[in-house]
Motif scaffolding. Structure first.
Motif, mmCIF file in Angstrom:
data_model
loop_
_atom_site.group_PDB
_atom_site.id
_atom_site.type_symbol
_atom_site.label_atom_id
_atom_site.label_comp_id
_atom_site.label_asym_id
_atom_site.label_seq_id
_atom_site.Cartn_x
_atom_site.Cartn_y
_atom_site.Cartn_z
ATOM 1 N N ALA A 96 7.718 11.030 0.689
ATOM 2 C CA ALA A 96 7.099 12.247 0.167
ATOM 3 C C ALA A 96 7.790 13.483 0.719
ATOM 4 N N TYR A 97 8.121 13.451 1.993
ATOM 5 C CA TYR A 97 8.795 14.595 2.612
ATOM 6 C C TYR A 97 10.099 14.896 1.882
ATOM 7 N N PHE A 98 10.884 13.868 1.595
ATOM 8 C CA PHE A 98 12.142 14.090 0.902
ATOM 9 C C PHE A 98 11.909 14.686 -0.483
ATOM 10 N N ILE A 99 10.986 14.110 -1.223
ATOM 11 C CA ILE A 99 10.743 14.608 -2.583
ATOM 12 C C ILE A 99 10.229 16.034 -2.555
ATOM 13 N N GLU A 100 9.292 16.316 -1.666
ATOM 14 C CA GLU A 100 8.700 17.665 -1.596
ATOM 15 C C GLU A 100 9.751 18.721 -1.243
ATOM 16 N N ILE A 159 20.715 12.561 5.135
ATOM 17 C CA ILE A 159 19.464 13.214 5.521
ATOM 18 C C ILE A 159 18.575 12.194 6.221
ATOM 19 N N ILE A 160 17.959 12.615 7.325
ATOM 20 C CA ILE A 160 16.956 11.787 8.003
ATOM 21 C C ILE A 160 15.609 12.462 7.797
ATOM 22 N N VAL A 161 14.659 11.700 7.277
ATOM 23 C CA VAL A 161 13.323 12.220 7.002
ATOM 24 C C VAL A 161 12.337 11.579 7.973
ATOM 25 N N PRO A 162 11.103 12.078 8.035
ATOM 26 C CA PRO A 162 10.108 11.442 8.912
ATOM 27 C C PRO A 162 9.967 9.946 8.613
ATOM 28 N N SER A 163 9.327 9.258 9.517
ATOM 29 C CA SER A 163 9.204 7.807 9.420
ATOM 30 C C SER A 163 8.379 7.386 8.212
ATOM 31 N N CYS A 164 8.439 6.098 7.927
ATOM 32 C CA CYS A 164 7.638 5.526 6.850
ATOM 33 C C CYS A 164 6.152 5.834 7.060
ATOM 34 N N GLN A 165 5.666 5.672 8.283
ATOM 35 C CA GLN A 165 4.252 5.936 8.568
ATOM 36 C C GLN A 165 3.888 7.401 8.388
ATOM 37 N N GLU A 166 4.900 8.269 8.469
ATOM 38 C CA GLU A 166 4.666 9.710 8.293
ATOM 39 C C GLU A 166 5.055 10.182 6.894
ATOM 40 N N ASP A 167 5.137 9.255 5.949
ATOM 41 C CA ASP A 167 5.400 9.574 4.541
ATOM 42 C C ASP A 167 6.748 10.271 4.337
ATOM 43 N N GLY A 175 22.223 10.209 0.472
ATOM 44 C CA GLY A 175 21.752 9.021 1.165
ATOM 45 C C GLY A 175 20.744 9.391 2.231
ATOM 46 N N VAL A 176 19.556 8.785 2.165
ATOM 47 C CA VAL A 176 18.429 9.191 3.006
ATOM 48 C C VAL A 176 17.931 8.001 3.809
ATOM 49 N N CYS A 177 17.640 8.239 5.091
ATOM 50 C CA CYS A 177 17.052 7.197 5.948
ATOM 51 C C CYS A 177 15.775 7.725 6.576
ATOM 52 N N VAL A 178 14.744 6.899 6.579
ATOM 53 C CA VAL A 178 13.509 7.245 7.287
ATOM 54 C C VAL A 178 13.752 7.125 8.789
ATOM 55 N N VAL A 214 0.853 -1.195 0.000
ATOM 56 C CA VAL A 214 0.000 0.000 0.000
ATOM 57 C C VAL A 214 0.888 1.243 0.000
ATOM 58 N N ILE A 215 0.865 1.985 -1.086
ATOM 59 C CA ILE A 215 1.588 3.251 -1.177
ATOM 60 C C ILE A 215 0.618 4.360 -0.790
ATOM 61 N N SER A 216 0.995 5.162 0.174
ATOM 62 C CA SER A 216 0.089 6.205 0.650
ATOM 63 C C SER A 216 -0.183 7.220 -0.451
ATOM 64 N N PRO A 217 -1.346 7.868 -0.416
ATOM 65 C CA PRO A 217 -1.651 8.888 -1.434
ATOM 66 C C PRO A 217 -0.601 9.991 -1.494
ATOM 67 N N ARG A 218 -0.074 10.412 -0.345
ATOM 68 C CA ARG A 218 0.923 11.484 -0.351
ATOM 69 C C ARG A 218 2.218 11.024 -1.011
ATOM 70 N N ASN A 219 2.679 9.814 -0.661
ATOM 71 C CA ASN A 219 3.896 9.295 -1.299
ATOM 72 C C ASN A 219 3.716 9.157 -2.799
ATOM 73 N N LEU A 220 2.580 8.623 -3.203
ATOM 74 C CA LEU A 220 2.342 8.405 -4.630
ATOM 75 C C LEU A 220 2.270 9.738 -5.381
ATOM 76 N N ALA A 221 1.612 10.727 -4.781
ATOM 77 C CA ALA A 221 1.511 12.035 -5.430
ATOM 78 C C ALA A 221 2.885 12.684 -5.586
ATOM 79 N N ALA A 222 3.716 12.565 -4.562
ATOM 80 C CA ALA A 222 5.057 13.147 -4.632
ATOM 81 C C ALA A 222 5.898 12.462 -5.696
ATOM 82 N N ILE A 223 5.795 11.135 -5.768
ATOM 83 C CA ILE A 223 6.550 10.392 -6.784
ATOM 84 C C ILE A 223 6.080 10.774 -8.182
ATOM 85 N N ARG A 224 4.771 10.875 -8.355
ATOM 86 C CA ARG A 224 4.242 11.293 -9.660
ATOM 87 C C ARG A 224 4.793 12.676 -10.048
#
Length: 265
Positions: A257-261, A246-254, A230-233, A21-31
């Motif tokens: 998407a945070y990195f891409i945005e 770079i450390i980005v929010p957790s997987c559950q917190e998308d 190199g990025v780690c959730v 399951v890819i979250s809507p926010r992650n999918l939108a950022a990837i798109r």
């Protein structure tokens, strides 16, 4: 930071925290990144069939990294680009070691999962991945030439200790990593997500400094070290968190998407 032209994503506990399951926010950022011209791909310990729901959702057209770097496979047609199969002797020795340690072990013959006997983990694994499978009581006695990796499973604390035992016993012949708690991944020497990512970047002509790799576990560490970014959730293991740029929010917190945005768009 150099502009990002290629993003390699681990799947489990990085891109997704629920199966496939890819979250809507992650999918939108990837798109949005894809629309900008960034090539987004997956770098996973799974095989091509097991990761199908992910690469199909992402509509990837190009190389994907499978089996922890043992295979580069073109999506969506499934054409192998490169394969680093384990030697039959190494497969046999890894199976014997796992048997001697008294833990479950399985091999991948293409996308078919094979184990010597059934157990709760094996049932969980093939049901979770929807992969074809079979039981072969004579597994340790046979020769296999098309095995990209061997996967052993033990309770998480035991697995951390056994990883070192496997690595010592197979030194110079295999690299042994932990991908998820309890999952002991055995690949050939020099086979890693980093090596596959370097080859993939060369194929699509993206320089190292324009590559981002996002992951959470030891299996991802090599590509996180290699990538220009190199990025780690935040839910990643300590050794990966310690080495990420770079450390980005957790997987559950998308976190993807945070990195891409914030760093790509």
């Amino acid at each position: 930071m150099q502009s990002i032209e290629l993003i390699a994503l681990d799947i489990d506990q990085t891109l997704t925290h629920q199966k496939d399951v890819i979250s809507p926010r992650n999918l939108a950022a990837i798109r949005a990144a894809q629309k900008k011209g960034v090539f987004v791909t997956i770098a996973t310990g799974r095989g091509f069939l097991s990761s199908k729901k992910i690469w199909s959702q992402l509509e990837i057209e190009g190389p994907t990294i499978q089996y922890g770097g043992a295979m580069l496979v073109h999506s969506p047609d499934g054409e192998p680009i490169s394969v680093a199969a384990l030697s039959p002797d190494l497969v046999r020795d890894a199976l014997v070691l796992a048997h001697d340690y008294g833990i479950h072990v399985q091999i991948f013959d293409g996308d078919t999962v094979i184990a010597e006997k059934d157990c709760p983990f094996f049932t969980f694994y093939h049901e979770r991945t929807n992969l074809p499978y079979r039981i072969d009581p004579a597994l340790r006695e046979k020769r296999y030439d098309n095995v990209p990796k061997v996967l052993a499973y033990a309770e998480p604390e035991q697995a951390l200790k056994l990883q070192q035992e496997f690595q010592a016993a197979l030194a110079g012949r295999a690299d042994v990593t932990i991908s998820q708690p309890g999952f002991i991944e055995i690949n050939g020497c020099g086979v890693s997500k980093a090596a596959a990512l370097e080859k993939l970047a060369g194929i699509i002509c993206v320089p190292q400094e324009s590559v981002a790799a996002i992951g959470d576990s030891t299996l991802d560490l090599s590509m996180i070290r290699w990538a220009g970014c190199g990025v780690c959730v935040a839910n990643g293991t300590k050794n990966v968190l310690d080495e990420a740029d770079i450390i980005v929010p957790s997987c559950q917190e998308d976190g993807v998407a945070y990195f891409i945005e914030n760093y790509v768009l």
